[in-house]
Design an enzyme around this catalytic site. Sequence first.
Site, mmCIF file in Angstrom:
data_model
loop_
_atom_site.group_PDB
_atom_site.id
_atom_site.type_symbol
_atom_site.label_atom_id
_atom_site.label_comp_id
_atom_site.label_asym_id
_atom_site.label_seq_id
_atom_site.Cartn_x
_atom_site.Cartn_y
_atom_site.Cartn_z
ATOM 1 C CE LYS A 42 -2.188 1.724 3.720
ATOM 2 N NZ LYS A 42 -1.993 3.176 3.769
ATOM 3 C CG ASP A 100 -4.488 4.667 1.499
ATOM 4 O OD1 ASP A 100 -5.696 4.881 1.304
ATOM 5 O OD2 ASP A 100 -3.976 4.608 2.629
ATOM 6 C CE LYS A 135 -7.447 6.650 4.096
ATOM 7 N NZ LYS A 135 -6.027 6.256 4.129
ATOM 8 C CG ASP A 188 -13.001 17.451 -5.295
ATOM 9 O OD1 ASP A 188 -14.016 18.157 -5.496
ATOM 10 O OD2 ASP A 188 -11.851 17.907 -5.214
ATOM 11 C CB THR A 218 -10.420 3.461 12.195
ATOM 12 O OG1 THR A 218 -9.204 3.679 11.493
ATOM 13 C CG2 THR A 218 -11.219 2.393 11.504
ATOM 14 N NE ARG A 256 3.053 2.196 12.912
ATOM 15 C CZ ARG A 256 2.280 2.940 13.685
ATOM 16 N NH1 ARG A 256 2.815 3.881 14.439
ATOM 17 N NH2 ARG A 256 0.967 2.743 13.697
HETATM 18 O O1 C5P Z 1 1.901 0.687 10.924
HETATM 19 P P1 C5P Z 1 0.457 0.307 10.924
HETATM 20 O O2 C5P Z 1 0.229 -1.175 10.797
HETATM 21 O O3 C5P Z 1 -0.315 0.928 12.052
HETATM 22 O O4 C5P Z 1 -0.089 0.966 9.555
HETATM 23 C C1 C5P Z 1 -1.446 0.893 9.199
HETATM 24 C C2 C5P Z 1 -1.656 1.528 7.868
HETATM 25 O O5 C5P Z 1 -3.056 1.524 7.612
HETATM 26 C C3 C5P Z 1 -1.212 2.979 7.756
HETATM 27 O O6 C5P Z 1 -0.786 3.188 6.402
HETATM 28 C C4 C5P Z 1 -2.457 3.782 8.021
HETATM 29 O O7 C5P Z 1 -2.461 5.027 7.371
HETATM 30 C C5 C5P Z 1 -3.512 2.856 7.419
HETATM 31 N N1 C5P Z 1 -4.846 3.055 7.956
HETATM 32 C C6 C5P Z 1 -5.170 2.912 9.294
HETATM 33 N N2 C5P Z 1 -6.473 3.113 9.701
HETATM 34 C C7 C5P Z 1 -7.387 3.445 8.804
HETATM 35 C C8 C5P Z 1 -7.082 3.574 7.457
HETATM 36 C C9 C5P Z 1 -5.775 3.356 7.063
HETATM 37 O O8 C5P Z 1 -4.317 2.605 10.116
HETATM 38 N N3 C5P Z 1 -8.625 3.607 9.181
#
Ligand code: C5P
Length: 260
Positions: free
Chosen positions: A54, A82, A84, A87, A146, A238
Amino acid sequence: MACKAQGALFRERFGNRERSMEPKDRIIVALDTSDRGTALRWAEQLAGSVGAAKVGLELVNAAGLGVLDDLRDAGCGRIFYDAKLHDIPNTVAGACRPIGRRGLWMTNVHACGGARMIKAAADALAEGASDAGCDAPLLVAVTLLTSLSPLEATEELLLNLPPADYVPAMARLARNAGAQGVVASPREIEAIRWACGSDFLIVTPGVRPAWTDAGDQRRTATPAEAVRMGADYLVIGRPITGAANPAEAAARIADEIAQG
Ligand code: C5P
């Protein structure tokens, strides 16, 4: 319906989904960096260990859209842009046509742009893909960020439904407007699956293997829990990119999914 009976019915209706995909192919690694070199290094390290990568606005705004092609060529699997988008329909269509030409696997819009906007996005992705002779990316819709608490949703955004009802309703709207799926937190997976059926994609961030730190994510589930609840794909950043050996971390997560 009693909770247990509902769980059994859910598994009976949607349970076969769990066995239909290689566990590693469910993993979408989030390449969250503004540095092109770092993203390419992760992509190379993870080639063959995850299903997709992503790429978000952080990297695209820093490195340009060409980074999507570079990452695809690095061999780490399919690319989820991604974007998002949110508009007016005409503007979203204009933004989606070039995305459709890039041979990407998946992209997204905000469901709250409404049915006409989602449909304009789906049509424009298909037009762009047809111009370029490639497949159109899957279109998924973000139902409700979220990061918003239920209180913010009702008191700031003035949503008159709680997220538990609003999210499946937005998922239904997205499906009827031509999206192939939604992005949703682990907490919402089952309600969306009930509302939208088994062939609607659910992409779930906020996933944390049992052996890692939750960090700033709050409403988390383990990879196996998320898949059991009905998620198709897990967005994981991460725990993989922050590991000393990202490919090993991805393999551990795939094992965890396989164990169920
Ligand atoms: O590092 P981590 O596993 O927390 O990354 C989660 C990824 O999912 C990030 O790119 C974050 O922007 C994305 N994301 C999220 N919650 C959302 C939508 C996307 O954590 N509701």
